[in-house]
Write a protein that holds these residues in place. Structure first.
Motif, PDB file in Angstrom:
ATOM      1  N   SER A   1     -14.742 -16.341 -18.817  1.00 49.38           N
ATOM      2  CA  SER A   1     -13.678 -17.337 -18.967  1.00 49.38           C
ATOM      3  C   SER A   1     -13.030 -17.625 -17.621  1.00 49.38           C
ATOM      4  CB  SER A   1     -12.613 -16.836 -19.948  1.00 49.38           C
ATOM      5  OG  SER A   1     -11.989 -15.669 -19.450  1.00 49.38           O
ATOM      6  N   THR A   2     -12.339 -18.742 -17.558  1.00 49.53           N
ATOM      7  CA  THR A   2     -11.578 -19.128 -16.366  1.00 49.53           C
ATOM      8  C   THR A   2     -10.525 -20.147 -16.785  1.00 49.53           C
ATOM      9  OG1 THR A   2     -11.744 -20.004 -14.111  1.00 49.53           O
ATOM     10  CG2 THR A   2     -13.171 -20.996 -15.741  1.00 49.53           C
ATOM     11  N   THR A   3      -9.456 -20.236 -16.013  1.00 51.11           N
ATOM     12  CA  THR A   3      -8.365 -21.164 -16.332  1.00 51.11           C
ATOM     13  C   THR A   3      -8.014 -21.987 -15.100  1.00 51.11           C
ATOM     14  OG1 THR A   3      -7.431 -19.631 -17.956  1.00 51.11           O
ATOM     15  CG2 THR A   3      -5.988 -21.375 -17.153  1.00 51.11           C
ATOM     16  N   VAL A   4      -7.944 -23.294 -15.285  1.00 54.58           N
ATOM     17  CA  VAL A   4      -7.569 -24.210 -14.213  1.00 54.58           C
ATOM     18  C   VAL A   4      -6.228 -24.834 -14.572  1.00 54.58           C
ATOM     19  CG1 VAL A   4      -8.240 -26.258 -12.893  1.00 54.58           C
ATOM     20  CG2 VAL A   4      -9.990 -24.676 -13.715  1.00 54.58           C
ATOM     21  N   ARG A   5      -5.336 -24.883 -13.607  1.00 51.33           N
ATOM     22  CA  ARG A   5      -3.976 -25.375 -13.859  1.00 51.33           C
ATOM     23  C   ARG A   5      -3.668 -26.588 -12.993  1.00 51.33           C
ATOM     24  NH1 ARG A   5       1.323 -21.412 -13.754  1.00 51.33           N
ATOM     25  NH2 ARG A   5       2.965 -22.983 -13.513  1.00 51.33           N
ATOM     26  N   TYR A   6      -2.983 -27.555 -13.598  1.00 50.43           N
ATOM     27  CA  TYR A   6      -2.565 -28.738 -12.842  1.00 50.43           C
ATOM     28  C   TYR A   6      -1.059 -28.687 -12.653  1.00 50.43           C
ATOM     29  CZ  TYR A   6      -2.515 -33.393 -10.908  1.00 50.43           C
ATOM     30  OH  TYR A   6      -2.349 -34.451 -10.046  1.00 50.43           O
ATOM     31  N   LEU A   7      -0.637 -28.622 -11.397  1.00 52.76           N
ATOM     32  CA  LEU A   7       0.770 -28.400 -11.087  1.00 52.76           C
ATOM     33  C   LEU A   7       1.639 -29.633 -11.344  1.00 52.76           C
ATOM     34  CD1 LEU A   7       0.382 -26.321  -7.790  1.00 52.76           C
ATOM     35  CD2 LEU A   7       0.615 -25.505 -10.143  1.00 52.76           C
ATOM     36  N   LEU A   8       1.026 -30.791 -11.540  1.00 53.17           N
ATOM     37  CA  LEU A   8       1.786 -32.007 -11.858  1.00 53.17           C
ATOM     38  C   LEU A   8       1.540 -32.421 -13.312  1.00 53.17           C
ATOM     39  CD1 LEU A   8       1.271 -34.096  -8.582  1.00 53.17           C
ATOM     40  CD2 LEU A   8       3.361 -32.969  -9.345  1.00 53.17           C
ATOM     41  N   GLY A   9       1.241 -31.427 -14.143  1.00 55.47           N
ATOM     42  CA  GLY A   9       0.874 -31.723 -15.528  1.00 55.47           C
ATOM     43  C   GLY A   9       1.937 -32.467 -16.299  1.00 55.47           C
ATOM     44  N   GLU A  10       3.212 -32.165 -16.061  1.00 53.70           N
ATOM     45  CA  GLU A  10       4.290 -32.837 -16.794  1.00 53.70           C
ATOM     46  C   GLU A  10       4.418 -34.301 -16.391  1.00 53.70           C
ATOM     47  OE1 GLU A  10       7.874 -30.466 -16.380  1.00 53.70           O
ATOM     48  OE2 GLU A  10       7.563 -29.770 -18.438  1.00 53.70           O
TER      49      GLU A  10
ATOM     50  N   LYS B   1       5.799 -24.650 -19.793  1.00 53.62           N
ATOM     51  CA  LYS B   1       5.772 -25.811 -18.896  1.00 53.62           C
ATOM     52  C   LYS B   1       4.535 -25.798 -17.997  1.00 53.62           C
ATOM     53  CE  LYS B   1      10.768 -26.568 -18.831  1.00 53.62           C
ATOM     54  NZ  LYS B   1      11.969 -26.767 -18.004  1.00 53.62           N
ATOM     55  N   ASN B   2       3.486 -25.145 -18.466  1.00 50.79           N
ATOM     56  CA  ASN B   2       2.223 -25.115 -17.731  1.00 50.79           C
ATOM     57  C   ASN B   2       1.244 -26.100 -18.349  1.00 50.79           C
ATOM     58  OD1 ASN B   2       3.403 -23.027 -16.356  1.00 50.79           O
ATOM     59  ND2 ASN B   2       2.185 -21.422 -17.316  1.00 50.79           N
ATOM     60  N   THR B   3       0.444 -26.712 -17.498  1.00 43.29           N
ATOM     61  CA  THR B   3      -0.626 -27.591 -17.972  1.00 43.29           C
ATOM     62  C   THR B   3      -1.945 -26.992 -17.506  1.00 43.29           C
ATOM     63  OG1 THR B   3       0.817 -29.522 -17.844  1.00 43.29           O
ATOM     64  CG2 THR B   3      -1.556 -29.927 -17.951  1.00 43.29           C
ATOM     65  N   CYS B   4      -2.723 -26.488 -18.448  1.00 47.66           N
ATOM     66  CA  CYS B   4      -3.934 -25.733 -18.102  1.00 47.66           C
ATOM     67  C   CYS B   4      -5.128 -26.182 -18.939  1.00 47.66           C
ATOM     68  CB  CYS B   4      -3.724 -24.230 -18.313  1.00 47.66           C
ATOM     69  SG  CYS B   4      -2.419 -23.515 -17.290  1.00 47.66           S
ATOM     70  N   ALA B   5      -6.295 -26.002 -18.364  1.00 47.40           N
ATOM     71  CA  ALA B   5      -7.561 -26.136 -19.091  1.00 47.40           C
ATOM     72  C   ALA B   5      -8.218 -24.761 -19.080  1.00 47.40           C
ATOM     73  CB  ALA B   5      -8.466 -27.171 -18.429  1.00 47.40           C
ATOM     74  N   THR B   6      -8.403 -24.181 -20.251  1.00 43.86           N
ATOM     75  CA  THR B   6      -8.972 -22.838 -20.354  1.00 43.86           C
ATOM     76  C   THR B   6     -10.395 -22.915 -20.891  1.00 43.86           C
ATOM     77  OG1 THR B   6      -6.787 -21.880 -20.732  1.00 43.86           O
ATOM     78  CG2 THR B   6      -8.681 -20.547 -21.328  1.00 43.86           C
ATOM     79  N   PHE B   7     -11.321 -22.415 -20.080  1.00 44.23           N
ATOM     80  CA  PHE B   7     -12.733 -22.335 -20.484  1.00 44.23           C
ATOM     81  C   PHE B   7     -12.942 -20.917 -21.007  1.00 44.23           C
ATOM     82  CE2 PHE B   7     -12.254 -25.461 -17.203  1.00 44.23           C
ATOM     83  CZ  PHE B   7     -13.123 -26.500 -17.519  1.00 44.23           C
ATOM     84  N   ARG B   8     -12.989 -20.752 -22.328  1.00 44.29           N
ATOM     85  CA  ARG B   8     -12.974 -19.407 -22.913  1.00 44.29           C
ATOM     86  C   ARG B   8     -14.356 -18.786 -23.082  1.00 44.29           C
ATOM     87  NH1 ARG B   8      -8.787 -22.178 -25.285  1.00 44.29           N
ATOM     88  NH2 ARG B   8      -6.727 -21.158 -25.100  1.00 44.29           N
ATOM     89  N   ASN B   9     -15.346 -19.597 -23.318  1.00 45.06           N
ATOM     90  CA  ASN B   9     -16.674 -19.042 -23.627  1.00 45.06           C
ATOM     91  C   ASN B   9     -17.759 -19.704 -22.782  1.00 45.06           C
ATOM     92  OD1 ASN B   9     -16.014 -17.212 -25.933  1.00 45.06           O
ATOM     93  ND2 ASN B   9     -15.268 -19.126 -26.810  1.00 45.06           N
ATOM     94  N   MET B  10     -17.518 -19.745 -21.494  1.00 48.43           N
ATOM     95  CA  MET B  10     -18.531 -20.314 -20.606  1.00 48.43           C
ATOM     96  C   MET B  10     -19.701 -19.344 -20.464  1.00 48.43           C
ATOM     97  SD  MET B  10     -16.307 -22.015 -17.520  1.00 48.43           S
ATOM     98  CE  MET B  10     -17.634 -23.018 -16.897  1.00 48.43           C
ATOM     99  N   SER B  11     -20.832 -19.903 -20.114  1.00 46.27           N
ATOM    100  CA  SER B  11     -22.010 -19.078 -19.876  1.00 46.27           C
ATOM    101  C   SER B  11     -22.984 -19.860 -19.010  1.00 46.27           C
ATOM    102  CB  SER B  11     -22.676 -18.697 -21.202  1.00 46.27           C
ATOM    103  OG  SER B  11     -23.850 -17.944 -20.970  1.00 46.27           O
ATOM    104  N   ILE B  12     -23.648 -19.151 -18.115  1.00 49.97           N
ATOM    105  CA  ILE B  12     -24.696 -19.773 -17.302  1.00 49.97           C
ATOM    106  C   ILE B  12     -26.030 -19.508 -17.990  1.00 49.97           C
ATOM    107  CG2 ILE B  12     -25.848 -19.812 -15.058  1.00 49.97           C
ATOM    108  CD1 ILE B  12     -23.249 -18.890 -13.791  1.00 49.97           C
TER     109      ILE B  12
ATOM    110  N   LEU C   1      -7.106 -30.537 -20.450  1.00 52.41           N
ATOM    111  CA  LEU C   1      -5.854 -30.125 -19.818  1.00 52.41           C
ATOM    112  C   LEU C   1      -4.735 -30.269 -20.851  1.00 52.41           C
ATOM    113  CD1 LEU C   1      -5.835 -31.634 -16.188  1.00 52.41           C
ATOM    114  CD2 LEU C   1      -5.557 -29.231 -16.795  1.00 52.41           C
ATOM    115  N   GLU C   2      -4.221 -29.138 -21.303  1.00 60.84           N
ATOM    116  CA  GLU C   2      -3.206 -29.138 -22.359  1.00 60.84           C
ATOM    117  C   GLU C   2      -1.877 -28.632 -21.815  1.00 60.84           C
ATOM    118  OE1 GLU C   2      -5.442 -28.407 -26.487  1.00 60.84           O
ATOM    119  OE2 GLU C   2      -5.659 -26.717 -25.091  1.00 60.84           O
ATOM    120  N   HIS C   3      -0.796 -29.288 -22.244  1.00 61.03           N
ATOM    121  CA  HIS C   3       0.532 -28.913 -21.756  1.00 61.03           C
ATOM    122  C   HIS C   3       1.223 -27.988 -22.755  1.00 61.03           C
ATOM    123  CE1 HIS C   3       4.175 -29.173 -19.413  1.00 61.03           C
ATOM    124  NE2 HIS C   3       4.859 -29.488 -20.505  1.00 61.03           N
TER     125      HIS C   3
END
Length: 678
Positions: A315-324, A371-382, A364-366
């Motif tokens: 898993s990995t999480t990406v955050r957008y600091l201007l999400g609001e 007050k965080n806006t993040c996209a969480t990839f929970r079950n990624m796999s190569i 990208l969910e707020h």
């Protein structure tokens, strides 16, 4: 020259675009450097750049500057620098027709430098502080507060102008209808027109200053974001990392608000005054700052594992600091793809896929609570990976990849969408668990010895041994979860082992150690590399020996020569605990025992591995070995290790065991070291 002395160390951390705008082509950095003392002695602030009567004085300064620069060029021993400075001195003639422009240029440079030093805390190079993160000064709050006040001043100036315009309109109307007081009204109108002109000029000046201050403040913010990413990476080898992105998010949002207000004020200037000369320049600057801010606000909050096995979930999480500030309505979909080291250097979304990622998209969910806006990839796999052609002895565990995250989004108040992207830290992709240790070696070397702001993912092939020591100690403490690091005796033995110089007592600090010595070449007389052996020691200590190590009961890494020096004059039964260098993940007991001729000799008990210590702890084993009595230097073992004893051994009766056999077993344990296990 005090200003330049403070400014010089900061230059390497400023973005290229900031440097180019701070020192334009008409007044390059070289002039500022070579004439620093003279420049700061002149009274540039005493000039009224709109007063043409001061032109002769400005022209004299220009002539002095050209003359001084030519002198510097003449005495410069470097022919390249000499020619360059002569060329620059000729180019300064561009100011001959407008010497006041030189004054304005130099004055603005000095103002910007002072502003940068007084208000913008540039983060130090993380390497220069051994990886200790430097706190952002109040996370830019003071700088942003001053910017907000500047915007309020501009808005107040606009309101004053509006009021003056209304007063002018009224007075002109009165003048047309009243004949008797015409002269008095005319003076009043002239005064209002003058006030209006002064206020309009001040308004434009404030706008220019605000844009300049915004640029400097944003440069500091972006440097701090880069520093945060660097500190995040350095945490791989155990250095401190504060992962709180809250202050940086607030900083981003405030700068976006300032940019929006300034763009609005600039549009009102154009409406009120028509074609203003500086309008397009300021408009372009604000647009560029906006784009840069939007694109640099995407960060990988939770990195993927840096060693990824194909067909396994991560898993990995990406955050957008201007999400609001994102425009509502259409959901923003973030896409991930795996890229090679070469593709990472190109900085653009590659056309060719080198790997197949499963579950590679997220929205990208707020979160209104955090007050965080993040996209969480929970079950990624190569699912599969395409390898590059390897050269020479290169291994698949030396090949570095990264995850690239891309999306397109719209910010509220902006017409066009922006394409943004960010990449993860380097990762190594493996297909079997047996490759994990070697893959982690690639990551450790890359993390410990790469430079900030490097080209992905360049890392030196050799580093000084002292840098290796810092990395090994940090990683050891982090992995074992202890505050007890490696000492100079440990480092010296590790150097002797790495460089295969067991009899050398000199300082190894500046001796270069290579990647090959770290994890490509096997150690002399062994079938494993330095890292494989060191990693085995860390794993054993973490799982079985942490408390012993933290309380300094384990000497750890010690060579044969040093071992004999400190134990040779000790009485029989004196022992110390050292890591085995003949076996991966083993700890042995070196002790003073009787020799065949009635003297003393140093012997080693066969190493204990994790499997051994799982069945009986180290404390119990030390208790049960009768031929060792005092831990080095002279502490009774039953006192020192008492807390680690798990129970009192039951003494068997003579009926249950043959006493001669028991003595033979104990003798065998103590004598099971006729071969040196170093």
């Amino acid at each position: 020259m005090a200003l330049w002395a403070q400014m010089t160390p900061k230059l390497q951390y400023l973005p290229t675009e900031t440097l180019n705008e701070l020192y334009p082509d008409t007044f390059p950095l070289d002039v500022r450097h070579y004439l620093a003392g003279w420049i700061e002695e002149q009274r540039w602030e005493n000039f009224d750049v709109d007063n043409m009567e001061q032109e002769p004085q400005a022209r004299r300064l220009l002539d002095q500057m050209v003359h001084l620069l030519q002198e510097v060029a003449q005495h410069n021993p470097n022919v390249v620098e000499r020619v360059k400075l002569q060329h620059i001195s000729r180019n300064l003639s561009v100011f001959q027709q407008q010497p006041m422009q030189l004054v304005r240029t130099v004055r603005d440079i000095l103002r910007k430098e002072s502003h940068l030093l007084a208000q913008v805390q540039i983060p130090q190079d993380p390497l220069a502080t051994n990886g200790t993160p430097q706190p952002a000064r109040e996370d830019g709050k003071t700088d942003v507060d001053k910017l907000v006040l500047k915007v309020l001043e501009i808005q107040s100036c606009r309101q004053t102008l509006h009021q003056l315009q209304e007063d002018l309109n009224w007075e002109k109307q009165e003048m047309e209808s009243i004949q008797g007081k015409r002269s008095k009204l005319q003076n009043r109108i002239q005064q209002l027109e003058y006030n209006y002109s002064v206020c309009a000029k001040k308004r434009m000046q404030l706008l220019q200053e605000a844009v300049c201050a915004l640029e400097l403040c944003q440069s500091c913010l972006i440097l701090r974001i880069k520093s945060w990413r660097w500190e995040q990476y350095r945490a791989t080898i155990g250095l401190h990392f504060d992962d709180n992105l809250g202050p940086l998010q607030t900083w981003c949002e405030q700068l976006l608000g300032v940019n929006s207000n300034l763009r609005q004020e600039l549009m009102l200037v154009k409406r009120d005054h028509g074609g203003v000369e500086q309008f397009h320049t300021l408009q372009e600057s604000l647009a560029h700052l906006l784009q840069t801010l939007i694109q640099n606000s995407l960060v990988v909050d939770k990195q993927p594992p840096q060693v990824i096995k194909t067909q396994s979930k991560f898993s990995t999480t990406v955050r957008y600091l201007l999400g609001e500030k994102m425009a509502p309505g259409k959901p923003v979909l973030l896409k991930a793809q795996i890229i090679t080291e070469a593709q990472a250097r190109q900085g653009v979304v590659p056309n060719e896929n080198v790997g197949e990622l499963i579950n590679s998209t997220a929205i990208l969910e707020h979160n209104t609570a955090s007050k965080n806006t993040c996209a969480t990839f929970r079950n990624m796999s190569i699912r599969k990976i395409k390898r590059a052609d390897r050269k020479g002895s290169e291994s698949v565990t030396e090949e570095k990849f990264a995850l690239l995250f891309t999306t397109e989004l719209t910010i509220t108040g902006c017409e066009s969408p922006y394409s943004i992207q960010t990449i993860s830290l380097p990762v190594v992709v493996i297909v079997h668990g047996s490759q994990e240790i070697n893959a982690m070696a690639t990551i450790i070397w890359d993390c410990a010895f790469s430079e900030p702001n490097r080209i992905p993912f360049i890392v030196p092939e050799r580093v000084p041994w002292k840098q290796m020591c810092e990395a090994l100690s940090s990683k050891f403490m982090s992995e074992v979860q202890t505050q007890q690091g490696l000492d100079r005796y440990n480092f010296h033995f590790l150097a002797q082992k790495t460089f295969d110089q067991p009899d050398i007592s000199e300082d190894f600090s500046n001796m270069p150690v290579s990647w090959a010595q770290f994890n490509k070449e096997v150690l002399p007389g062994r079938n494993f590399t330095f890292w494989q052996w060191f990693e085995g020691v860390m794993d054993l200590t973490k799982k079985c020996l942490r408390d012993y190590w933290s309380e300094k009961l384990i000497f750890g890494f010690i060579g044969k020569q040093h071992l004999h020096v400190i134990l040779q004059n000790k009485p029989n039964g004196t022992f110390l605990l050292r890591f085995s260098d003949s076996e991966i993940g083993g700890i042995t007991i070196a002790y003073v025992g009787p020799s065949d001729n009635g003297g003393r000799k140093i012997q080693n008990i066969q190493p204990f591995t994790k499997k051994d210590l799982d069945s009986a702890g180290l404390g119990d084993r030390i208790r049960d070995i009768n031929c060792i009595t005092h831990v080095y230097p002279d502490l009774p073992k039953n006192e020192v290790f008492k807390k680690f004893f798990t129970g009192v051994p039951q003494a068997p009766s003579s009926e249950e065991i043959d006493m001669e056999a028991l003595e033979g077993i104990l003798s065998s344990i103590c004598q099971n070291t006729n071969k040196d296990l170093h």
